[in-house]
Design a protein around this motif. Sequence first.
Motif, PDB file in Angstrom:
ATOM      1  N   GLY A   1       0.838  -1.118  -0.322  1.00 14.65           N
ATOM      2  CA  GLY A   1      -0.006  -0.345  -0.395  1.00 14.65           C
ATOM      3  C   GLY A   1       1.273   1.726   0.243  1.00 14.65           C
ATOM      4  N   VAL A   2       0.074   2.260   0.356  1.00 18.79           N
ATOM      5  CA  VAL A   2       1.221   3.914   0.625  1.00 18.79           C
ATOM      6  C   VAL A   2       1.394   3.877   2.203  1.00 18.79           C
ATOM      7  N   MET A   3       2.718   4.468   1.993  1.00 17.15           N
ATOM      8  CA  MET A   3       3.432   4.657   3.173  1.00 17.15           C
ATOM      9  C   MET A   3       3.840   6.337   3.011  1.00 17.15           C
ATOM     10  N   ALA A   4       3.763   7.092   4.687  1.00 16.32           N
ATOM     11  CA  ALA A   4       3.995   7.928   4.379  1.00 16.32           C
ATOM     12  C   ALA A   4       5.142   8.168   5.916  1.00 16.32           C
ATOM     13  N   MET A   5       6.256   8.931   5.084  1.00 18.82           N
ATOM     14  CA  MET A   5       7.041   9.078   6.282  1.00 18.82           C
ATOM     15  C   MET A   5       6.658  10.890   6.691  1.00 18.82           C
ATOM     16  N   GLU A   6       6.865  11.013   8.173  1.00 19.41           N
ATOM     17  CA  GLU A   6       7.051  12.621   8.552  1.00 19.41           C
ATOM     18  C   GLU A   6       8.394  12.703   9.201  1.00 19.41           C
ATOM     19  N   LEU A   7       8.890  13.632   8.001  1.00 20.15           N
ATOM     20  CA  LEU A   7      10.749  14.242   8.774  1.00 20.15           C
ATOM     21  C   LEU A   7      10.494  15.691   8.983  1.00 20.15           C
ATOM     22  N   PHE A   8      11.872  15.738  10.458  1.00 24.59           N
ATOM     23  CA  PHE A   8      12.578  17.058  10.273  1.00 24.59           C
ATOM     24  C   PHE A   8      13.465  17.594   9.408  1.00 24.59           C
ATOM     25  N   GLU A   9      13.436  18.813   8.624  1.00 27.50           N
ATOM     26  CA  GLU A   9      14.641  19.168   8.369  1.00 27.50           C
ATOM     27  C   GLU A   9      15.982  19.447   8.951  1.00 27.50           C
ATOM     28  N   THR A  10      16.739  19.587   9.068  1.00 26.64           N
ATOM     29  CA  THR A  10      18.026  20.249   9.511  1.00 26.64           C
ATOM     30  C   THR A  10      18.826  20.359   9.481  1.00 26.64           C
ATOM     31  N   PRO A  11      19.835  20.759  10.611  1.00 28.95           N
ATOM     32  CA  PRO A  11      21.379  20.924   9.417  1.00 28.95           C
ATOM     33  C   PRO A  11      21.346  19.870   8.802  1.00 28.95           C
ATOM     34  N   GLN A  12      21.878  19.317   9.612  1.00 24.31           N
ATOM     35  CA  GLN A  12      22.435  17.778   9.336  1.00 24.31           C
ATOM     36  C   GLN A  12      21.661  17.270   8.202  1.00 24.31           C
ATOM     37  N   GLY A  13      19.961  18.025   7.633  1.00 22.61           N
ATOM     38  CA  GLY A  13      19.580  16.729   6.893  1.00 22.61           C
ATOM     39  C   GLY A  13      17.994  16.467   7.113  1.00 22.61           C
ATOM     40  N   TYR A  14      18.239  15.697   8.101  1.00 19.63           N
ATOM     41  CA  TYR A  14      16.913  15.737   8.672  1.00 19.63           C
ATOM     42  C   TYR A  14      16.636  14.329   9.669  1.00 19.63           C
ATOM     43  N   VAL A  15      16.381  14.689  10.298  1.00 23.00           N
ATOM     44  CA  VAL A  15      15.154  12.549  11.796  1.00 23.00           C
ATOM     45  C   VAL A  15      13.662  12.810  11.195  1.00 23.00           C
ATOM     46  N   VAL A  16      13.187  11.072  10.984  1.00 21.31           N
ATOM     47  CA  VAL A  16      12.506  10.912  11.097  1.00 21.31           C
ATOM     48  C   VAL A  16      11.390  11.149  12.538  1.00 21.31           C
ATOM     49  N   ASN A  17      10.094  11.335  11.654  1.00 23.42           N
ATOM     50  CA  ASN A  17       9.259  12.034  12.800  1.00 23.42           C
ATOM     51  C   ASN A  17       8.340  10.706  12.918  1.00 23.42           C
ATOM     52  N   GLU A  18       7.545  10.226  11.985  1.00 24.36           N
ATOM     53  CA  GLU A  18       6.490   9.517  12.450  1.00 24.36           C
ATOM     54  C   GLU A  18       6.599   8.911  10.664  1.00 24.36           C
ATOM     55  N   LEU A  19       5.359   7.720  11.189  1.00 23.93           N
ATOM     56  CA  LEU A  19       5.101   6.402   9.511  1.00 23.93           C
ATOM     57  C   LEU A  19       3.864   6.414  10.244  1.00 23.93           C
ATOM     58  N   ALA A  20       2.751   6.633   8.797  1.00 26.83           N
ATOM     59  CA  ALA A  20       2.051   6.167   8.628  1.00 26.83           C
ATOM     60  C   ALA A  20       1.583   4.941   7.114  1.00 26.83           C
ATOM     61  N   MET A  21       0.542   3.689   7.706  1.00 26.37           N
ATOM     62  CA  MET A  21       1.090   3.168   6.984  1.00 26.37           C
ATOM     63  C   MET A  21      -0.589   2.947   5.308  1.00 26.37           C
ATOM     64  N   ARG A  22      -1.066   4.213   5.066  1.00 26.93           N
ATOM     65  CA  ARG A  22      -1.856   4.556   4.624  1.00 26.93           C
ATOM     66  C   ARG A  22      -1.603   5.950   3.486  1.00 26.93           C
ATOM     67  N   PRO A  23      -2.910   5.968   3.202  1.00 24.89           N
ATOM     68  CA  PRO A  23      -2.822   7.034   2.313  1.00 24.89           C
ATOM     69  C   PRO A  23      -3.189   8.602   3.843  1.00 24.89           C
ATOM     70  N   HIS A  24      -2.343   9.245   3.404  1.00 22.97           N
ATOM     71  CA  HIS A  24      -1.881  10.521   4.506  1.00 22.97           C
ATOM     72  C   HIS A  24      -1.975  11.671   4.127  1.00 22.97           C
ATOM     73  N   ASN A  25      -2.462  12.586   4.854  1.00 22.91           N
ATOM     74  CA  ASN A  25      -2.944  13.679   4.584  1.00 22.91           C
ATOM     75  C   ASN A  25      -2.028  14.754   3.844  1.00 22.91           C
ATOM     76  N   THR A  26      -0.356  14.477   3.982  1.00 22.15           N
ATOM     77  CA  THR A  26       0.522  14.963   3.003  1.00 22.15           C
ATOM     78  C   THR A  26       0.489  14.292   1.644  1.00 22.15           C
ATOM     79  N   GLY A  27      -0.364  13.266   1.349  1.00 22.31           N
ATOM     80  CA  GLY A  27      -0.349  13.451   0.508  1.00 22.31           C
ATOM     81  C   GLY A  27      -1.661  13.703  -0.771  1.00 22.31           C
ATOM     82  N   HIS A  28      -2.471  14.437  -0.049  1.00 22.93           N
ATOM     83  CA  HIS A  28      -3.719  14.438  -0.085  1.00 22.93           C
ATOM     84  C   HIS A  28      -3.578  15.945  -2.104  1.00 22.93           C
ATOM     85  N   TRP A  29      -2.357  16.224  -1.560  1.00 24.56           N
ATOM     86  CA  TRP A  29      -2.079  17.101  -3.348  1.00 24.56           C
ATOM     87  C   TRP A  29      -2.449  15.990  -4.560  1.00 24.56           C
TER      88      TRP A  29
END
Lengths: 414, 414
Positions: B246-274
């Motif tokens: 299925g689809v998975m969303a990985m929410e991230l924080f952008e940081t000076p070093q790149g990014y860190v993982v915030n959360e995972l969702a394993m379904r369609p996700h609000n950040t993918g409505h676009w």
Amino acid sequence: MTFPKIGVVGGGQLARMMAPAAEALGVGFHVLSEAEGSPAAQVSSQVTVGDYHDYEALLAFARTVDVLTFDHEHVPTEHLEALQAAGVSVQPQPQALVHAQDKLVMRAKMDELGLPNPAWAPVSSTAELAAFGERAGFPLILKTPRGGYDGHGVRVIDSAAEAADWFAEAPGPLLAEEKVDFARELAVMVGRSPSGQTAVWPVVETYQRDGICKEAIAPAPGLPAELAERIAGDVLTVAGALGVTGVMAMELFETPQGYVVNELAMRPHNTGHWTQDGSVTSQFEQHLRAVLDLPLGDPTAKAPFTAMGNVLGAEHEDLYRAYLHVLAHDPQAKVHMYGKSVRPGRKLGHVNVSGADPVEVRARARHAADYIAGTDPDPHPRHGRSDGPARAAGASAAESSARAESTAQTGAGA
Amino acid sequence: MTFPKIGVVGGGQLARMMAPAAEALGVGFHVLSEAEGSPAAQVSSQVTVGDYHDYEALLAFARTVDVLTFDHEHVPTEHLEALQAAGVSVQPQPQALVHAQDKLVMRAKMDELGLPNPAWAPVSSTAELAAFGERAGFPLILKTPRGGYDGHGVRVIDSAAEAADWFAEAPGPLLAEEKVDFARELAVMVGRSPSGQTAVWPVVETYQRDGICKEAIAPAPGLPAELAERIAGDVLTVAGALGVTGVMAMELFETPQGYVVNELAMRPHNTGHWTQDGSVTSQFEQHLRAVLDLPLGDPTAKAPFTAMGNVLGAEHEDLYRAYLHVLAHDPQAKVHMYGKSVRPGRKLGHVNVSGADPVEVRARARHAADYIAGTDPDPHPRHGRSDGPARAAGASAAESSARAESTAQTGAGA
């Protein structure tokens, strides 16, 4: 004020494809279906099974919704007028719809509006047809004014005597038309609301086979800008003069002098299916917006060209394996299936493909549709693409696997 | 081989928005809804009302479909494992889904895969929290490992003592995390099928308010290409290692070093409505294709930028008048309503806007969403557009009336 409910008479694929638009707009969506399990009944939570010839069934259904609209043009005009008299919001109104139901009424109206008609006449006997044939020449086209669709009710006639059987059966005059010597077939669609707001999509080139729309591409490649402007202006004239509400398709023949009108349809139309994936506002969304008198959406095309290929039933009854192949072969193809069983010539679905090259997108859409139907046996055609689909902005190499698979399969067929 | 039937557990807006994809793909679509009249029940012909905590209800529902998938992540893992043992095709599989259900399991897995985590620890007492706080610093973030969403189950903690109430109630350890000093929030979505085919959409920038996604724009403006490539590669690593389907969303924080993982969702996700209006393949279509093991669609963006604004419930209970205004004001706005009654903070719908200027499309999407919700009182904002929307290819002057109305309204507010 609450979100309104729309009622669609007819459970075919046009009603089916209105359902997603209703979902997004947040409006209620009810279907009066001629049978259980129809294409639209499969995707609607509110389905009444009933006969659109039955006035009481129509009225009872109409009482459950705010606006009544249609999947087809076959509801008797007298029923629509009675519904209107009973206070039902019938959209399009029967006074407009009759121009899509009765080709004699339509031809007379086009003349009145000064739109380009072929030579035509109402004919009630072989003698009248022979007289028309002397003026317009044979072969000519004979049509039943009502009830025709997808080539039904249309004949090419080489002599008046050939039509004796139709005159014996016809309840009234038939429509005789000059056989137009056209360069190609075009179509244009407009949305118009009861408030009079209008929006026209780009003119489409269409390809028919046995009277059925087989392919379409928007915009029509190489159409002179002045002709496109004239056609857009003319369809707005027709929509306004007829008081169209909802969407209307005007099918045209392109001729050396410009064009002549072929037919009108007052509902979403096969030649507008490309708008689902190729326009900011699909014809299905626009139809709902228009009949509900919501503000209309932007009809602008989202890609240089979008082609549509119809999946027409053939010998194969099991479409699923070929469908899987098409999804794998062209990950950009937008496949729309109607949930129908297979019958020869039946419209079972369609495929839209967008891109920059009109020849390529047509070939891809046609192949996908024909491969699903089983009429194109080549699993890996080459469509003259010099390269695979463009990669997404910000995408990694790894993420192209969907497309890589497609490319690999194309390569395998080389 | 016939077209398969999918069963979705949960009747929320995510299931609702899968329905149009099922319609187009021609696959059956059944919903196990927690109540009559839920957002998905409104748009599905096959609805069973039942409780997803009830194993027998889940099993009976699963027997009517070919594949079971989800609108949310709240189905107990033991039920999913039992369904799997009973021969049900559960997609995503519980062994993968647990990483989206349990944040402690997710953090441990990210460490194992070498993905960038914030400092974190399981903590079972204020003493353990205090010890973690000595290392990571206060304030820090405390989360319930399970059951949280949209800011629920997440607290900012300034001292270990503040969390005494949660420890008193918690059935197991909580998750303590370093409060990440991030530049902005990002998200990335991937689709993956049981066959292992994958497709990644462009990285999105997201904007949260009170823990709820308020806006998103794709692709994330100004994201360095190397970071976008790294994120796309990493989400593929996660999807493969976890066996996501299925689809998975990985929410991230952008940081000076790149990014860190915030959360995972394993379904369609609000950040993918676009993706509904901005990508060749929407997340909803891709989710169905993936869980059914159909070939995946192309995730390429169709416009330079697409912005999404959430309609979050406020004081106004009657959205319809404002909705009409938004349709008239911006004919290019794609409005998606969920058929819900209004409650403060509730997600009621969203609006997508595509275009070339990221600042402008964000402003238009946000205004449309906030105006519908009633939280932006300005009916005619100026979004810094130098010009109206582009005209359609081959369009006439007359056909621009939908857009002309918009322009006129914008002008009136100047």
